[in-house]
Design an enzyme around this catalytic site. Structure first.
Site, short mmCIF file in Angstrom:
data_model
loop_
_atom_site.label_atom_id
_atom_site.label_comp_id
_atom_site.label_asym_id
_atom_site.label_seq_id
_atom_site.Cartn_x
_atom_site.Cartn_y
_atom_site.Cartn_z
N ASP A 86 0.88 -1.16 0.00
CA ASP A 86 0.00 0.00 0.00
C ASP A 86 0.92 1.21 0.00
O ASP A 86 1.87 1.28 0.79
CB ASP A 86 -0.84 0.04 1.27
CG ASP A 86 -2.04 -0.89 1.25
OD1 ASP A 86 -2.16 -1.69 0.30
OD2 ASP A 86 -2.84 -0.84 2.21
N HIS A 142 5.12 -7.26 -0.08
CA HIS A 142 4.81 -8.54 -0.71
C HIS A 142 5.48 -8.60 -2.09
O HIS A 142 5.93 -7.59 -2.62
CB HIS A 142 3.30 -8.70 -0.85
CG HIS A 142 2.57 -8.68 0.47
ND1 HIS A 142 1.88 -9.76 0.96
CD2 HIS A 142 2.43 -7.69 1.41
CE1 HIS A 142 1.35 -9.46 2.14
NE2 HIS A 142 1.66 -8.20 2.43
N SER A 226 8.37 4.28 4.44
CA SER A 226 9.59 4.35 3.65
C SER A 226 9.26 4.27 2.17
O SER A 226 8.22 4.73 1.74
CB SER A 226 10.56 3.25 4.08
OG SER A 226 11.85 3.53 3.58
#
EC number: 4.1.1.65
Length: 262
Positions: A86, A142, A226
């Site tokens: 996300d 992921h 980040s």
């Protein structure tokens, strides 16, 4: 002058001791006091969290929270590349034959980013994509595709911020910050997933240790907001045309298509 002053301030405050103190605080029960304020200020979507806000005992637990089952779906098209996180889509473009690319008026070296010429050469003429994670985002990372993990390595020590000021005044934060890199061979073509540490909190925890990885499989997590950089070989992908800088992305959303090779 502003660039010099900015870098000086970062160097004076961004040491091991400061990072240690902040990390210890985030992992302490004392940090739970500010969790409600943190969630409010950063507008964290509590409906998606695996647990209720009061169940997180430390800021670290909140930073690294999981999502409820079924809150994200992974695009199942065999040719799709999906967002590994996300985040906010920052930029994409070509990697020059000189193994560099430009973002926000700053030139980045793939050789610096990956640590040597041999690794960088794979991506000459390829494509880069950059996704920024704010403190409000889900911080787990992921895999954007399926394949065999060929290499895992860590580079860099300190980290400049990866916000707008850091990108403008910092020392090439995407290629110089503390970073953890995973390279994946997918049907004979390489992709590098570069996980870039944030200022003060360099911690990037790797969760995936197997030799193969499936699209959408959890690989690591940041302990704070980040940036992720994706590097693809030449003629490997075509970026989804609708993607715009500043656009919110969700884990599993299609961001590119694998090109067919005869």
């Amino acid at each position: 002058m502003r660039r010099t002053l900015y870098r000086l301030m970062i160097e004076l405050t961004n040491g091991r001791f400061t990072s240690y103190i902040l990390r210890k605080f985030a992992q302490s029960r004392l940090s739970s006091i500010i969790i409600p304020s943190y969630a409010k200020v950063f507008q964290i979507n509590q409906d998606e969290m695996e647990k209720g806000l009061k169940e997180y005992r430390t800021l670290h637990e909140l930073f690294t929270r999981k999502l409820k089952e079924g809150k994200r779906s992974i695009d199942t098209d065999a040719s799709s590349i999906v967002s590994p996180v996300d985040g906010v889509f920052a930029d994409y473009g070509p990697i020059e034959d000189a193994k560099t690319f430009d973002i926000k008026g700053k030139r980045y070296s793939i050789v610096d980013m990956l640590g040597n010429e041999e690794r960088a050469q794979r991506y000459a003429g390829g494509t880069y994509m950059v996704i920024y994670l704010s403190p409000s985002h889900y911080h787990r990372i992921h895999s954007p595709l399926s394949g065999s993990v060929t290499e895992r390595f860590v580079l860099g020590r300190k980290s400049y911020p990866v916000n707008a000021a850091g990108m403008e005044y910092g020392k090439e934060p995407l290629s110089k910050n503390y970073r953890s890199v995973t390279e994946v061979n997918s049907d004979g073509e390489h992709m590098a997933l570069v996980k870039v540490g944030a200022m003060f909190v360099n911690s990037i925890e790797l969760l995936h240790e197997r030799d193969t990885v499936q699209k959408g499989e959890e690989m690591a997590y940041f302990t704070f907001g980040s940036t992720v950089v994706l590097l693809f070989e030449k003629d490997m992908i075509e970026v989804v045309q609708e993607l715009k800088s500043g656009q919110e992305l969700r884990l599993g959303e299609k961001i590119a298509t694998r090109l067919a090779h005869k």
